[in-house]
Design a protein around this motif. Structure first.
Motif, short mmCIF file in Angstrom:
data_model
loop_
_atom_site.label_atom_id
_atom_site.label_comp_id
_atom_site.label_asym_id
_atom_site.label_seq_id
_atom_site.Cartn_x
_atom_site.Cartn_y
_atom_site.Cartn_z
N MET A 1 0.94 -0.95 -0.10
CA MET A 1 -0.05 -0.01 -0.06
C MET A 1 0.85 1.21 0.01
O MET A 1 1.90 1.30 0.58
N ASN A 2 0.54 2.42 -0.81
CA ASN A 2 1.46 3.44 -0.80
C ASN A 2 1.36 4.44 0.22
O ASN A 2 0.12 4.03 1.17
N ALA A 3 2.05 5.53 0.44
CA ALA A 3 1.78 6.29 1.70
C ALA A 3 0.63 7.08 1.36
O ALA A 3 -0.12 7.15 2.66
N SER A 4 -0.11 7.61 0.37
CA SER A 4 -1.40 8.11 0.29
C SER A 4 -2.52 7.14 0.94
O SER A 4 -3.28 7.60 1.53
N ALA A 5 -2.36 5.96 0.35
CA ALA A 5 -3.56 5.24 0.87
C ALA A 5 -3.15 4.55 2.30
O ALA A 5 -4.40 4.83 3.15
N GLU A 6 -2.24 4.61 2.82
CA GLU A 6 -1.81 4.45 4.18
C GLU A 6 -2.34 5.58 5.22
O GLU A 6 -2.94 5.46 6.10
N GLN A 7 -2.33 6.78 4.41
CA GLN A 7 -2.94 8.06 5.26
C GLN A 7 -4.29 7.81 5.14
O GLN A 7 -4.91 8.20 6.24
N LEU A 8 -4.84 7.57 4.17
CA LEU A 8 -6.27 7.59 3.85
C LEU A 8 -6.71 6.47 4.89
O LEU A 8 -7.86 6.94 5.74
N GLN A 9 -6.25 5.36 4.92
CA GLN A 9 -6.67 4.10 5.93
C GLN A 9 -6.76 4.80 7.08
O GLN A 9 -7.60 4.42 8.00
N ALA A 10 -5.78 5.38 7.72
CA ALA A 10 -5.38 5.81 9.08
C ALA A 10 -6.44 6.78 9.40
O ALA A 10 -7.00 6.96 10.21
N ALA A 11 -7.08 7.83 8.34
CA ALA A 11 -8.03 8.58 8.55
C ALA A 11 -9.32 8.09 8.89
O ALA A 11 -10.18 8.52 9.46
N LEU A 12 -9.59 7.25 7.91
CA LEU A 12 -10.72 6.31 8.13
C LEU A 12 -10.89 5.57 9.35
O LEU A 12 -12.07 5.63 10.17
N GLN A 13 -9.79 4.99 9.57
CA GLN A 13 -10.00 4.31 11.09
C GLN A 13 -10.21 5.46 12.18
O GLN A 13 -10.70 4.77 13.19
N ALA A 14 -9.50 6.35 12.24
CA ALA A 14 -9.64 7.64 13.17
C ALA A 14 -10.92 8.06 13.12
O ALA A 14 -11.19 9.13 14.05
N ARG A 15 -11.92 7.89 11.86
CA ARG A 15 -12.97 8.54 11.78
C ARG A 15 -12.82 10.10 11.67
O ARG A 15 -13.64 10.90 12.08
N ASP A 16 -11.61 10.59 11.06
CA ASP A 16 -11.31 11.84 10.89
C ASP A 16 -11.76 12.16 9.45
O ASP A 16 -10.91 12.05 8.51
N PHE A 17 -12.92 12.48 9.36
CA PHE A 17 -13.81 12.60 8.06
C PHE A 17 -13.12 14.00 7.33
O PHE A 17 -13.25 14.10 6.10
N ALA A 18 -12.75 15.02 7.97
CA ALA A 18 -12.14 16.24 7.38
C ALA A 18 -10.85 15.73 6.61
O ALA A 18 -10.68 16.32 5.52
N ALA A 19 -9.93 14.90 7.27
CA ALA A 19 -8.81 14.23 6.53
C ALA A 19 -9.27 13.48 5.19
O ALA A 19 -8.20 13.72 4.50
N VAL A 20 -10.35 12.80 5.47
CA VAL A 20 -10.71 11.92 4.32
C VAL A 20 -11.00 12.83 3.26
O VAL A 20 -10.87 12.82 1.94
#
Length: 154
Positions: A1-20
């Motif tokens: 998984m690339n860095a962008s996908a990892e950041q997106l996955q982390a934002a989704l898991q944290a329920r940080d919808f602003a970051a998503v």
């Protein structure tokens, strides 16, 4: 998984919808904000009014493309948030019904995930301004779900 996908996955898991939402350039352009729906368990997507979004200056009506963009990006985000694994939704079909002019005010959108299968997700969305019982537009879309790291449908 690339860095962008990892950041997106982390934002989704944290329920940080602003970051998503911040990961989607057009959502950033629209100023899209994700809010909890106080009347249910879903989300409300808000596009704040800006003069740059006006399509008809005489009527002070928002451009229909920005309303369509709000609906499409909101549905895309709703699928992304609802998925248990990171699969990116790519639009394959989109239709919109405009019911009235969107005035120079914030637009809100609520989505309903109809079906999310192995490869396709189907979503409906409704856009309104002051009163959810007086919608501005209604849209339906189908999204192809692709794994974030491969670009191929899983």
């Amino acid at each position: 998984m690339n860095a962008s996908a990892e950041q997106l996955q982390a934002a989704l898991q944290a329920r940080d919808f602003a970051a998503v939402a911040g990961a989607i350039p057009y959502a950033v352009f629209l100023g899209l904000a994700v809010e909890d729906d106080r009347n249910g368990d879903g989300r409300i997507y808000r596009m704040p009014f800006r003069e740059a979004l006006v399509g008809n200056v005489r009527l002070q009506a928002l451009h229909g493309g920005t309303v369509a963009g709000l609906l499409e990006v909101s549905m895309q985000l709703d699928v992304l948030i609802a998925e248990s694994q990171l699969r990116l939704p790519y639009p394959v079909d989109f239709s919109i019904d405009y019911w009235r002019s969107a005035q120079a005010r914030d637009c809100l959108c609520r989505c309903r995930l109809i079906r999310s299968g192995r490869r396709i997700a189907q979503v409906q969305a409704e856009c309104w301004q002051d009163d959810p019982d007086k919608p501005v537009a209604f849209a339906r879309a189908d999204f192809l779900l692709r794994a974030a790291d491969s670009g191929e449908a899983d």
